[in-house]
Design an enzyme around this catalytic site. Structure first.
Site, short mmCIF file in Angstrom:
data_model
loop_
_atom_site.label_atom_id
_atom_site.label_comp_id
_atom_site.label_asym_id
_atom_site.label_seq_id
_atom_site.Cartn_x
_atom_site.Cartn_y
_atom_site.Cartn_z
N HIS A 220 42.18 18.29 18.80
CA HIS A 220 41.49 18.45 20.08
C HIS A 220 40.03 18.90 19.86
CE1 HIS A 220 45.61 17.99 21.42
NE2 HIS A 220 45.94 18.97 20.60
N GLU B 109 44.43 25.93 22.23
CA GLU B 109 44.81 25.29 20.97
C GLU B 109 43.57 24.82 20.21
OE1 GLU B 109 47.21 21.81 21.45
OE2 GLU B 109 47.30 21.42 19.29
N HIS C 15 47.39 21.61 14.43
CA HIS C 15 47.74 21.76 15.85
C HIS C 15 48.62 22.99 16.07
CE1 HIS C 15 46.53 17.70 17.38
NE2 HIS C 15 46.58 17.44 16.08
N GLU D 264 52.24 21.40 13.37
CA GLU D 264 52.30 22.21 14.59
C GLU D 264 52.67 23.61 14.12
OE1 GLU D 264 51.55 21.26 17.56
OE2 GLU D 264 51.74 19.08 17.59
ZN ZN Z 1 47.68 19.48 19.59
#
Ligand code: ZN
Length: 320
Positions: free
Chosen positions: A110, A147, A202, A284
């Site tokens: 992102h 995030e 992430h 993640e």
């Molecule tokens: Zn993400």
């Protein structure tokens, strides 16, 4: 991450209006922190607080998610970590070290600016198998720690570690562009760099109670511009090594909601993986929407452990 598109509008990141006064307050607390560190060293306390205090005393921890005295000794919350470079593709000259000659591309998931560029990031790009949004906003903790800030912080810590090992490190974005890049460009950056390994960083946005980390590995895809067949096996090797080392350094358990306890998930719907021609995985690191995971993700001390775990896995992979 938020691959199905933003389903909420989290608050803007806090602007640290009290940074000035807090800096003064923190400065006053430094002697206390040092005393605490010495006590910690003496008694060998391995608890959360002890760990945090130890890290703060060495000025290696950043903690922008919690208000605790170790948060700002000489540094601000994010964007000014050790190893931070002014441009997205900047890389220190390769030092001598075990990773000399190796190229690692880090893809901070992102972008903090994506929230202000929704029309740009909603543009569809071709990922071989499908058309998907250029990029997404990502998730955040319930308290508004995004995030995108998390991924940049961990990525910068990771870069600092890898460069000490002698690797040449490139970023897909370093908080130095307004939004994006799109997922196809993120893949292209790794490909053009001829990366020996690519890691996309992430944190997840799942339901409360869902906890733990997982690696996302590319499934075998051959469609349009996507052909992951040459990288499926090597990417799995990379992901398995990172999963093992990440668990060791952070003490976190593999996801209790994806991957059946393995900490590994295989997907064919992510452009960043489908379009990669070099070994690549996503990690993640935890679930930002779970309060227990969030307390870790917002801890600079924990993020340093996370970066170390990712680095250890990459080093292991590159040494084969
Ligand atoms: Zn993400």
């Amino acid at each position: 991450m938020s691959y199905v598109g933003p389903d909420f509008e989290p608050p803007r990141p806090p602007r640290h209006p009290l940074r000035g006064p807090l800096t003064v307050a923190v400065a006053a607390l430094v002697p206390g922190a040092l005393v605490g560190w010495l006590v910690w060293q003496a008694v060998g306390d391995s608890g959360e607080d002890g760990s945090a205090t130890r890290a703060s005393a060495s000025s290696s921890a950043l903690d922008d998610g919690k208000k605790q005295p170790d948060g700002g000794i000489g540094r601000s919350g994010d964007g000014e970590q050790p190893g931070a470079s002014p441009s997205a593709t900047a890389s220190a000259p390769a030092a001598s070290g075990p990773l000399k000659g190796k190229v690692v591309v880090i893809d901070p998931g992102h972008n903090p600016g994506n929230f202000q560029h929704t029309s740009d990031i909603n543009r569809k790009v071709n990922i071989g198998t499908n058309w998907k949004e250029c990029d997404t906003t990502g998730t955040s903790t319930n308290a508004g720690y995004t995030e995108a800030r998390f991924t940049l912080d961990v990525s910068r810590r990771l870069r600092a570690i890898l460069e000490k090992e002698g690797a040449t490190v490139k970023f897909t974005q370093d908080g130095d562009r307004a939004w994006g890049p799109c997922v196809d460009e993120r893949a292209e950056i790794g490909n053009k760099a001829g990366a020996d390994a690519v890691v996309s960083v992430h944190a997840d946005g799942s339901a409360a109670g869902n906890r733990g980390f997982h690696l996302i590995l590319p499934g075998s895809v051959r469609s349009g511009a996507a052909d992951t067949r040459p990288i499926v096996a090597s990417s799995r090797d990379l992901g398995e090594r990172i999963a093992k080392s990440f668990r060791l350094t952070t003490g976190s358990a593999p996801s209790n909601y994806i991957g059946g306890g393995t900490g590994l998930d295989v997907r064919k719907d992510l452009g960043g993986l489908n379009l990669s021609t070099v070994p690549k995985v996503f990690i993640e690191c935890g679930n930002m929407r779970d309060s227990k995971d969030a307390s870790q993700l917002t801890s600079g001390t924990w993020r340093q452990k996370a970066a170390q775990g990712i680095s250890d896995g990459i080093v292991s992979f590159l040494h084969g």
